[in-house]
Design a protein around this motif. Structure first.
Motif, PDB file in Angstrom:
ATOM      1  N   LEU A   1     -41.265 -15.859-161.631  1.00 52.75           N
ATOM      2  CA  LEU A   1     -41.755 -15.904-160.251  1.00 52.75           C
ATOM      3  C   LEU A   1     -40.662 -15.488-159.272  1.00 52.75           C
ATOM      4  N   ALA A   2     -39.421 -15.904-159.538  1.00 63.98           N
ATOM      5  CA  ALA A   2     -38.312 -15.510-158.672  1.00 63.98           C
ATOM      6  C   ALA A   2     -38.146 -13.994-158.670  1.00 63.98           C
ATOM      7  N   CYS A   3     -38.270 -13.386-159.842  1.00 69.25           N
ATOM      8  CA  CYS A   3     -38.174 -11.920-159.944  1.00 69.25           C
ATOM      9  C   CYS A   3     -39.305 -11.239-159.175  1.00 69.25           C
ATOM     10  N   LEU A   4     -40.510 -11.785-159.298  1.00 71.73           N
ATOM     11  CA  LEU A   4     -41.655 -11.181-158.617  1.00 71.73           C
ATOM     12  C   LEU A   4     -41.558 -11.336-157.102  1.00 71.73           C
ATOM     13  N   VAL A   5     -41.048 -12.486-156.658  1.00 77.94           N
ATOM     14  CA  VAL A   5     -40.843 -12.680-155.219  1.00 77.94           C
ATOM     15  C   VAL A   5     -39.852 -11.651-154.683  1.00 77.94           C
ATOM     16  N   LEU A   6     -38.845 -11.343-155.501  1.00 76.28           N
ATOM     17  CA  LEU A   6     -37.860 -10.331-155.125  1.00 76.28           C
ATOM     18  C   LEU A   6     -38.368  -8.917-155.380  1.00 76.28           C
ATOM     19  N   ARG A   7     -39.610  -8.818-155.861  1.00 75.33           N
ATOM     20  CA  ARG A   7     -40.225  -7.524-156.173  1.00 75.33           C
ATOM     21  C   ARG A   7     -39.404  -6.759-157.210  1.00 75.33           C
ATOM     22  N   TRP A   8     -38.909  -7.506-158.182  1.00 78.57           N
ATOM     23  CA  TRP A   8     -38.086  -6.916-159.236  1.00 78.57           C
ATOM     24  C   TRP A   8     -38.849  -7.048-160.554  1.00 78.57           C
ATOM     25  N   VAL A   9     -39.708  -6.053-160.807  1.00 83.65           N
ATOM     26  CA  VAL A   9     -40.597  -6.109-161.960  1.00 83.65           C
ATOM     27  C   VAL A   9     -39.829  -6.079-163.271  1.00 83.65           C
ATOM     28  N   ARG A  10     -38.808  -5.219-163.348  1.00 85.65           N
ATOM     29  CA  ARG A  10     -38.052  -5.127-164.592  1.00 85.65           C
ATOM     30  C   ARG A  10     -37.435  -6.468-164.957  1.00 85.65           C
ATOM     31  N   GLY A  11     -36.932  -7.195-163.962  1.00 90.40           N
ATOM     32  CA  GLY A  11     -36.333  -8.494-164.236  1.00 90.40           C
ATOM     33  C   GLY A  11     -37.343  -9.462-164.828  1.00 90.40           C
ATOM     34  N   ALA A  12     -38.567  -9.437-164.317  1.00 85.98           N
ATOM     35  CA  ALA A  12     -39.615 -10.316-164.835  1.00 85.98           C
ATOM     36  C   ALA A  12     -39.953  -9.956-166.277  1.00 85.98           C
ATOM     37  N   VAL A  13     -40.086  -8.648-166.541  1.00 93.63           N
ATOM     38  CA  VAL A  13     -40.398  -8.203-167.905  1.00 93.63           C
ATOM     39  C   VAL A  13     -39.254  -8.529-168.857  1.00 93.63           C
ATOM     40  N   PHE A  14     -38.033  -8.281-168.417  1.00 92.28           N
ATOM     41  CA  PHE A  14     -36.860  -8.558-169.245  1.00 92.28           C
ATOM     42  C   PHE A  14     -36.769 -10.043-169.583  1.00 92.28           C
ATOM     43  N   THR A  15     -37.101 -10.896-168.630  1.00 92.79           N
ATOM     44  CA  THR A  15     -37.066 -12.333-168.866  1.00 92.79           C
ATOM     45  C   THR A  15     -38.040 -12.732-169.967  1.00 92.79           C
ATOM     46  N   VAL A  16     -39.272 -12.250-169.864  1.00 95.02           N
ATOM     47  CA  VAL A  16     -40.292 -12.603-170.841  1.00 95.02           C
ATOM     48  C   VAL A  16     -39.947 -12.031-172.217  1.00 95.02           C
ATOM     49  N   VAL A  17     -39.576 -10.748-172.258  1.00 93.16           N
ATOM     50  CA  VAL A  17     -39.281 -10.104-173.543  1.00 93.16           C
ATOM     51  C   VAL A  17     -38.012 -10.678-174.167  1.00 93.16           C
ATOM     52  N   GLY A  18     -36.944 -10.799-173.374  1.00 97.14           N
ATOM     53  CA  GLY A  18     -35.676 -11.288-173.906  1.00 97.14           C
ATOM     54  C   GLY A  18     -35.768 -12.699-174.454  1.00 97.14           C
ATOM     55  N   VAL A  19     -36.354 -13.599-173.668  1.00 95.18           N
ATOM     56  CA  VAL A  19     -36.485 -14.987-174.116  1.00 95.18           C
ATOM     57  C   VAL A  19     -37.515 -15.087-175.244  1.00 95.18           C
ATOM     58  N   GLY A  20     -38.636 -14.377-175.079  1.00 96.60           N
ATOM     59  CA  GLY A  20     -39.685 -14.448-176.090  1.00 96.60           C
ATOM     60  C   GLY A  20     -39.231 -13.964-177.454  1.00 96.60           C
ATOM     61  N   LEU A  21     -38.561 -12.815-177.492  1.00 97.78           N
ATOM     62  CA  LEU A  21     -38.080 -12.288-178.775  1.00 97.78           C
ATOM     63  C   LEU A  21     -37.025 -13.200-179.397  1.00 97.78           C
ATOM     64  N   THR A  22     -36.185 -13.780-178.568  1.00100.22           N
ATOM     65  CA  THR A  22     -35.161 -14.688-179.088  1.00100.22           C
ATOM     66  C   THR A  22     -35.798 -15.887-179.772  1.00100.22           C
ATOM     67  N   VAL A  23     -36.805 -16.463-179.132  1.00104.43           N
ATOM     68  CA  VAL A  23     -37.493 -17.620-179.715  1.00104.43           C
ATOM     69  C   VAL A  23     -38.210 -17.224-181.007  1.00104.43           C
ATOM     70  N   VAL A  24     -38.845 -16.058-181.017  1.00107.98           N
ATOM     71  CA  VAL A  24     -39.547 -15.599-182.212  1.00107.98           C
ATOM     72  C   VAL A  24     -38.564 -15.389-183.364  1.00107.98           C
ATOM     73  N   VAL A  25     -37.447 -14.716-183.086  1.00105.80           N
ATOM     74  CA  VAL A  25     -36.452 -14.460-184.128  1.00105.80           C
ATOM     75  C   VAL A  25     -35.881 -15.778-184.663  1.00105.80           C
ATOM     76  N   ALA A  26     -35.572 -16.707-183.767  1.00105.77           N
ATOM     77  CA  ALA A  26     -35.031 -17.996-184.200  1.00105.77           C
ATOM     78  C   ALA A  26     -36.036 -18.741-185.080  1.00105.77           C
ATOM     79  N   THR A  27     -37.308 -18.677-184.708  1.00106.69           N
ATOM     80  CA  THR A  27     -38.339 -19.366-185.489  1.00106.69           C
ATOM     81  C   THR A  27     -38.500 -18.744-186.872  1.00106.69           C
ATOM     82  N   VAL A  28     -38.505 -17.423-186.927  1.00108.41           N
ATOM     83  CA  VAL A  28     -38.620 -16.734-188.212  1.00108.41           C
ATOM     84  C   VAL A  28     -37.420 -17.063-189.105  1.00108.41           C
ATOM     85  N   LEU A  29     -36.225 -17.057-188.504  1.00112.47           N
ATOM     86  CA  LEU A  29     -35.021 -17.362-189.277  1.00112.47           C
ATOM     87  C   LEU A  29     -35.055 -18.776-189.842  1.00112.47           C
TER      88      LEU A  29
END
Length: 207
Positions: A73-101
């Motif tokens: 939401l902070a990224c979207l308020v700042l109108r920084w779409v890439r930051g919002a996408v990076f947050t979701v992808v970066g954190v999401g992939l990290t959690v997925v990789v950790a779970t698989v491991l």
């Protein structure tokens, strides 16, 4: 992505794999774990226990989703779409990789089947700090040295705080925490590169 960040990402990935091989299928603390602390005992008391429990909650589904939503939401308020996408992808992939491991390595703690390597809480919290710190260095116009220090401090502070809580509460071995920290260091920079490549070019803050 800076060459130095890529090198750290590769080195962190190698550490994750090495520790995973060493502790695969184990159900007891290793020599390093025993040397650092008794990792099977809930050792924190008084006000520090409340701090540890609060940090632990931030790594649980309710707390972690809330933190990610605030960051997006902070990224979207700042109108920084890439930051919002990076947050979701970066954190999401990290959690997925950790779970698989966790399932691949099969290390457990307390002998009750709780998969412990790597620490998902530590991986998540470190990843969240990185997805904020990495782009912030560019937005703030920090130089290479200052930016590197900013990212390093953020990763160490987040990983150290959550790692301490997990070990103090007896939820993870110290080497689990190291594995979780390195998982975030390996996955988040690669996630940034993935986001940029899928976008076709480096996204800039919308105006």
């Amino acid at each position: 992505m800076a060459r130095g960040v890529r090198r750290v990402s590769v080195l962190a990935g190698l550490v994750v794999v090495l520790l995973g091989v060493v502790y695969a299928g184990h159900s007891r603390p290793g020599a390093v774990d025993r040397w650092l602390v008794d990792p099977t005992v809930d050792s924190v008391r008084g006000p520090w226990r409340r701090v540890a429990l609060a940090l632990d909650f931030l790594g649980e589904p309710g707390g972690s989703v809330g933190l990610v939503l605030v960051a997006v939401l902070a990224c979207l308020v700042l109108r920084w779409v890439r930051g919002a996408v990076f947050t979701v992808v970066g954190v999401g992939l990290t959690v997925v990789v950790a779970t698989v491991l966790k399932h691949l390595v099969g290390r457990t703690i307390h002998g009750d089947g709780n998969l412990s390597y790597p620490s998902g809480h530590t991986a998540f919290f470190t990843a969240l700090a990185l997805v904020v710190a990495l782009p912030a260095t560019g937005l703030l116009g920090l130089g290479r040295t200052a930016g590197a220090w900013c990212v390093a401090v953020a990763a160490l502070a987040a990983g150290g705080a959550m790692g301490w809580a997990q070990v103090a509460l007896g939820a993870h071995y110290p080497t689990d925490v190291l594995g979780g920290w390195c998982t975030a260091l390996a996955v988040v920079p690669a996630s940034g590169l993935l986001v940029d490549r899928v976008a076709g070019t480096r996204w800039r803050k919308a105006r």
